[in-house]
Motif scaffolding. Sequence first.
Motif, PDB file in Angstrom:
ATOM      1  N   SER A  45     -16.382  22.997  28.303  1.00 46.80           N
ATOM      2  CA  SER A  45     -15.467  22.387  27.348  1.00 46.80           C
ATOM      3  C   SER A  45     -14.744  23.491  26.568  1.00 46.80           C
ATOM      4  O   SER A  45     -15.386  24.382  26.011  1.00 46.80           O
ATOM      5  N   ARG A  46     -13.448  23.400  26.552  1.00 52.53           N
ATOM      6  CA  ARG A  46     -12.627  24.346  25.798  1.00 52.53           C
ATOM      7  C   ARG A  46     -11.962  23.588  24.660  1.00 52.53           C
ATOM      8  O   ARG A  46     -11.087  22.765  24.867  1.00 52.53           O
ATOM      9  N   TRP A  47     -12.415  23.858  23.438  1.00 53.99           N
ATOM     10  CA  TRP A  47     -11.879  23.200  22.254  1.00 53.99           C
ATOM     11  C   TRP A  47     -10.725  24.026  21.702  1.00 53.99           C
ATOM     12  O   TRP A  47     -10.831  25.243  21.549  1.00 53.99           O
ATOM     13  N   LEU A  48      -9.634  23.341  21.341  1.00 53.81           N
ATOM     14  CA  LEU A  48      -8.497  24.002  20.720  1.00 53.81           C
ATOM     15  C   LEU A  48      -8.283  23.411  19.327  1.00 53.81           C
ATOM     16  O   LEU A  48      -8.170  22.195  19.168  1.00 53.81           O
ATOM     17  N   LEU A  49      -8.254  24.289  18.327  1.00 56.15           N
ATOM     18  CA  LEU A  49      -8.015  23.886  16.945  1.00 56.15           C
ATOM     19  C   LEU A  49      -6.741  24.550  16.442  1.00 56.15           C
ATOM     20  O   LEU A  49      -6.414  25.672  16.832  1.00 56.15           O
ATOM     21  N   ASP A  50      -6.057  23.880  15.530  1.00 55.68           N
ATOM     22  CA  ASP A  50      -4.814  24.398  14.963  1.00 55.68           C
ATOM     23  C   ASP A  50      -5.094  25.594  14.061  1.00 55.68           C
ATOM     24  O   ASP A  50      -5.686  25.442  12.988  1.00 55.68           O
ATOM     25  N   LYS A  51      -4.652  26.761  14.460  1.00 60.95           N
ATOM     26  CA  LYS A  51      -4.880  27.965  13.672  1.00 60.95           C
ATOM     27  C   LYS A  51      -4.247  27.902  12.285  1.00 60.95           C
ATOM     28  O   LYS A  51      -4.841  28.382  11.306  1.00 60.95           O
ATOM     29  N   PRO A  52      -3.038  27.322  12.122  1.00 59.75           N
ATOM     30  CA  PRO A  52      -2.431  27.287  10.788  1.00 59.75           C
ATOM     31  C   PRO A  52      -3.198  26.441   9.772  1.00 59.75           C
ATOM     32  O   PRO A  52      -2.968  26.570   8.575  1.00 59.75           O
ATOM     33  N   VAL A  53      -4.082  25.573  10.245  1.00 60.54           N
ATOM     34  CA  VAL A  53      -4.818  24.712   9.322  1.00 60.54           C
ATOM     35  C   VAL A  53      -5.863  25.539   8.579  1.00 60.54           C
ATOM     36  O   VAL A  53      -6.700  26.208   9.189  1.00 60.54           O
ATOM     37  N   SER A  54      -5.796  25.479   7.288  1.00 61.30           N
ATOM     38  CA  SER A  54      -6.702  26.251   6.457  1.00 61.30           C
ATOM     39  C   SER A  54      -8.158  25.884   6.734  1.00 61.30           C
ATOM     40  O   SER A  54      -8.501  24.715   6.885  1.00 61.30           O
ATOM     41  N   ASN A  55      -9.002  26.894   6.874  1.00 64.87           N
ATOM     42  CA  ASN A  55     -10.444  26.732   7.115  1.00 64.87           C
ATOM     43  C   ASN A  55     -10.787  26.255   8.523  1.00 64.87           C
ATOM     44  O   ASN A  55     -11.944  25.939   8.798  1.00 64.87           O
ATOM     45  N   SER A  56      -9.804  26.224   9.423  1.00 63.97           N
ATOM     46  CA  SER A  56     -10.120  25.851  10.796  1.00 63.97           C
ATOM     47  C   SER A  56     -11.073  26.868  11.421  1.00 63.97           C
ATOM     48  O   SER A  56     -11.879  26.514  12.294  1.00 63.97           O
ATOM     49  N   GLY A  57     -11.012  28.112  10.956  1.00 64.87           N
ATOM     50  CA  GLY A  57     -11.933  29.129  11.450  1.00 64.87           C
ATOM     51  C   GLY A  57     -13.370  28.816  11.098  1.00 64.87           C
ATOM     52  O   GLY A  57     -14.287  29.062  11.896  1.00 64.87           O
ATOM     53  N   ARG A  58     -13.601  28.285   9.912  1.00 66.59           N
ATOM     54  CA  ARG A  58     -14.959  27.920   9.503  1.00 66.59           C
ATOM     55  C   ARG A  58     -15.477  26.750  10.323  1.00 66.59           C
ATOM     56  O   ARG A  58     -16.655  26.709  10.699  1.00 66.59           O
ATOM     57  N   LEU A  59     -14.590  25.798  10.610  1.00 67.68           N
ATOM     58  CA  LEU A  59     -14.993  24.679  11.465  1.00 67.68           C
ATOM     59  C   LEU A  59     -15.330  25.189  12.868  1.00 67.68           C
ATOM     60  O   LEU A  59     -16.327  24.773  13.465  1.00 67.68           O
ATOM     61  N   ALA A  60     -14.502  26.103  13.384  1.00 65.49           N
ATOM     62  CA  ALA A  60     -14.762  26.664  14.711  1.00 65.49           C
ATOM     63  C   ALA A  60     -16.116  27.359  14.750  1.00 65.49           C
ATOM     64  O   ALA A  60     -16.869  27.216  15.725  1.00 65.49           O
ATOM     65  N   SER A  61     -16.455  28.093  13.699  1.00 67.09           N
ATOM     66  CA  SER A  61     -17.744  28.785  13.645  1.00 67.09           C
ATOM     67  C   SER A  61     -18.892  27.794  13.668  1.00 67.09           C
ATOM     68  O   SER A  61     -19.921  28.016  14.325  1.00 67.09           O
ATOM     69  N   GLU A  62     -18.748  26.696  12.957  1.00 66.08           N
ATOM     70  CA  GLU A  62     -19.794  25.677  12.930  1.00 66.08           C
ATOM     71  C   GLU A  62     -19.945  25.009  14.289  1.00 66.08           C
ATOM     72  O   GLU A  62     -21.058  24.747  14.759  1.00 66.08           O
ATOM     73  N   MET A  63     -18.831  24.756  14.942  1.00 69.77           N
ATOM     74  CA  MET A  63     -18.892  24.142  16.270  1.00 69.77           C
ATOM     75  C   MET A  63     -19.562  25.092  17.263  1.00 69.77           C
ATOM     76  O   MET A  63     -20.359  24.661  18.102  1.00 69.77           O
TER      77      MET A  63
END
Length: 269
Positions: A179-197
């Motif tokens: 599974s390759r998840w793609l999150l919107d980089k411009p969205v604030s704190n998306s990096g923290r969500l990515a780390s949790e995932m």
Amino acid sequence: MVGIASGWKVEGCRVDAGGRAGNSVPDKRRHRGPHPDDLDQFAAIHWPALQNATRDLSWLLSRNYSMVAGLKLVGDRYGLTRRQRLGVQRSACSDWSRSHRQATQVAAAQLSGRTVEIDGFNLLTTVEAALAGGVILEGCDSCYRDMASVHGTFRLMQETTPAIEMIGEVLRELGITRSRWLLDKPVSNSGRLASEMRRIASQQEWDWSVELVPSPDEVLAQSTDVVATADSVILDRCSAWCNLARYIIDQRLPQATVVPMQAATNPAT
């Protein structure tokens, strides 16, 4: 299990939790529950009007009316509220779009051994909303969509971690190889969500990658793998997609508040 850091907030123009961008009063809600008006405005008594409006808007879109013009026509005709118009907008599609989406859809039973690319916020917020009792719209293309991504803000709620875990369990049951998840980089704190995932995936030994990209829509529309999304822009351009949000909700959340925006029988007009 309670969602991570339930007080932090993500802001952006693409995803939200039903709050309003720019509100000076902090949104302290901790659940992805329904908008205060939704359970009333999308109650069964309103289904005939909502279904007729969705049918008529789809008819207009099929004849090259713009979404703005078509939505005003049907909204005024059926006396719809702002929230109801948003629901109709998210549920309607042209005949061409519906046919294309039907032709390119890959059934869940056919996903075993394949790689799936996931429109991260799109899938996550829908499962979160279903977990919290929010309204889920069943559109003309058979996709399930929530009402939470129309205002422009996103808050991490207590449903976030359970939703991630539920999605992961279903992906494993379906035999999806990667599974390759793609999150919107411009969205604030998306990096923290990515780390949790990534943390959850590592703990569960799931083969996930979670990437931050400027525009997931552009990447997913050109993907050669199966795409998990209900985003109309992607669905009209990608070569293969799966109705993953619907599959998860139907299989795991039978108590979800699903509103059928297209009537079971669609009389000729």
